[in-house]
Enzyme design. Sequence first.
Site, short mmCIF file in Angstrom:
data_model
loop_
_atom_site.label_atom_id
_atom_site.label_comp_id
_atom_site.label_asym_id
_atom_site.label_seq_id
_atom_site.Cartn_x
_atom_site.Cartn_y
_atom_site.Cartn_z
N GLU A 325 40.59 -33.52 26.61
CA GLU A 325 41.91 -33.23 26.66
C GLU A 325 42.10 -31.72 27.38
O GLU A 325 43.10 -31.27 27.84
CB GLU A 325 42.42 -33.45 25.31
CG GLU A 325 44.15 -33.58 25.49
CD GLU A 325 44.76 -34.09 24.27
OE1 GLU A 325 44.86 -35.27 23.72
OE2 GLU A 325 45.28 -33.31 23.38
N HIS A 354 19.98 -49.23 20.57
CA HIS A 354 19.96 -50.90 20.77
C HIS A 354 21.16 -51.17 21.50
O HIS A 354 21.53 -52.13 21.11
CB HIS A 354 19.85 -51.36 19.31
CG HIS A 354 18.66 -50.97 18.68
ND1 HIS A 354 17.47 -51.63 18.31
CD2 HIS A 354 18.23 -49.67 17.78
CE1 HIS A 354 16.43 -50.96 17.86
NE2 HIS A 354 16.85 -49.97 17.35
N LYS A 458 53.50 -39.97 27.00
CA LYS A 458 54.78 -40.17 26.01
C LYS A 458 55.87 -40.27 26.66
O LYS A 458 56.75 -41.01 26.31
CB LYS A 458 54.70 -38.54 25.25
CG LYS A 458 53.86 -38.35 24.24
CD LYS A 458 53.76 -37.16 23.35
CE LYS A 458 52.78 -36.72 22.79
NZ LYS A 458 52.74 -35.50 21.85
O1 PA5 Z 1 45.56 -31.89 21.20
C1 PA5 Z 1 46.80 -32.19 21.36
O2 PA5 Z 1 47.75 -31.32 21.67
C2 PA5 Z 1 47.44 -33.58 21.25
O3 PA5 Z 1 46.37 -34.55 21.12
C3 PA5 Z 1 48.31 -33.62 19.98
O4 PA5 Z 1 47.45 -33.38 18.87
C4 PA5 Z 1 48.62 -34.95 19.66
O5 PA5 Z 1 49.30 -35.48 20.85
C5 PA5 Z 1 49.54 -35.22 18.31
O6 PA5 Z 1 50.62 -34.20 18.60
P1 PA5 Z 1 51.47 -33.58 17.23
O7 PA5 Z 1 50.33 -32.85 16.50
O8 PA5 Z 1 52.46 -32.93 17.81
O9 PA5 Z 1 51.92 -34.88 16.47
#
Ligand code: PA5
Length: 532
Positions: A325, A354, A458
């Site tokens: 990410e 394995h 989203k």
């Molecule tokens: O690392 C990130 O920014 C994302 O993976 C968020 O953690 C994830 O979308 C969840 O978001 P939030 O904590 O606002 O619910």
Amino acid sequence: MSATPEQLWQRFQQHYTEFPTLGLALDLSRMNFPADFLPAMQPRLAQAFTAMAELERGAIANPDEKRMVGHYWLRNSALAPTPAIAKEIEDTLEAVEKFTAEVHAGATVRGAGGPFKRLLVVGIGGSALGPQFVAHALGKPADDKLIVHFFDNTDPDGMDKVLAAIGGDLDRTLVVVISKSGGTKETRNGLLEAKAAYTRAGLRFEAHAAAVTGVGSELDKYAEQNGWLRRFPMWDWVGGRTSELSAVGLLPAALQGLAIREMLAGAKACDEATRVPDFAKNPAAQLALMWFYAGGGRGTKDMVVLPYKDRLELFSKYLQQLIMESLGKELDLDGKVVNQGLAVYGNKGATDQHAYVQQLREGVLNFFVTFIEVLTDRASSSIEVEPRTTSGDFLTGFFLGTRAALHEKGRESVTLTVKDVSPYTIGLLIALFERAVGLYASLVNINAYHQPGVEAGKKAAGAVLALQAKLVAHLSANLGKSFTVTELAAAIGAPGQEETLFKVGTHLAANAGRGVQKTGGGSPAEAKFAAS
Ligand code: PA5
């Protein structure tokens, strides 16, 4: 031609570094970088160190979102750029510890059931993967103060399974809802599903709930209006995937009974080591340069993470998010299309030997491996499974054997050695990879701290649900009448959305209580949908 044992031994001595203050060693000898690679990278690395120092001082290191990037301050608040931020960090840590002490002391007893016994964490992505990794790595079922469960998706059956495991203990289950933005739908759904379970059991959800979220977020307001037990803040200068050492990770860990100050100490010590602007002394710089070497700075090779320790099996999943990410970006900092990234997968050794290790040794050569070796087998001594040989000796044997077998076939690897799986080591590992990601991002000139791709997903899901609402409204207004998706698309003003309407209609028809039927359907165009 492959290296002789003597050449390998020489290379091992040259590229194996121990970091005694951290209880860490890093071996780069099985990466075949040429002698001129490191000197050639020095100017870029120097720039990465400068950018990192500015980031730690509070620069806007996330330019797209115009935010500071402050996860390093969480374990050393003295580094925070303002006294107000330092105070917030310290106050939150104290609040986490105070609340935890109250819960553990049974001061927040609900109903007739007695003190809290279980913890249900509701979150997703950066608000779940860190807590899950830490809970799994450090939990001791016989000693944990609370048994931890997770809702980390909007899968109804998945949530039912967790609720079934909690069973009759719902009254003794504390729910911690974690969302930095406070608006993530999966987490909102998890909260509502949990609340419904409490209501079905005749319990007041509010008396069992706490939140970790940005001040003023939707979740924060909801928790406040409904009189939840407690709210803990998240800040815009902490990214979701680097939030494990904020209240996001510390609250669940503390409630489980884990030594959060030791986790912070491990991370702080690692931060100090990885702040040193010298490749030879800095394990994070070493990792970042190996990633650059392996994939030519373009991420052309995947990283397979293979910890030889069951407790670390979620580490690869945690790293997958932290790295992919952060580094998987279309544009560089100058706005040029670069499609950067570093794919990460893995599970654990020896188990994976394995499974896919067959392909690693003999198949397509599109990866390098990061082995993680843990020196301590278990806290107590072990039985002998063969004369003078323990299960742990086998684990080490399999690790060294696989490393050698891969190397023989020209498959490269880095090995990280830690002495144990303790709170200190876990804090250290988190900090090590956070820093490596930051340095690598600078080496390839990208913003590691935003996630436009996640936001795009989203938005797209929102559009699908809006279309579903129109579909349901149309079917409900025409009860008993059947429509093809072509007719539906025309009727609800959604040209070009026939495929999505077909998928959404088919899902509705497959589920009890939705009132939608699907008939015909030799092909998607012939299928008809109706409501009754
Ligand atoms: O690392 C990130 O920014 C994302 O993976 C968020 O953690 C994830 O979308 C969840 O978001 P939030 O904590 O606002 O619910």
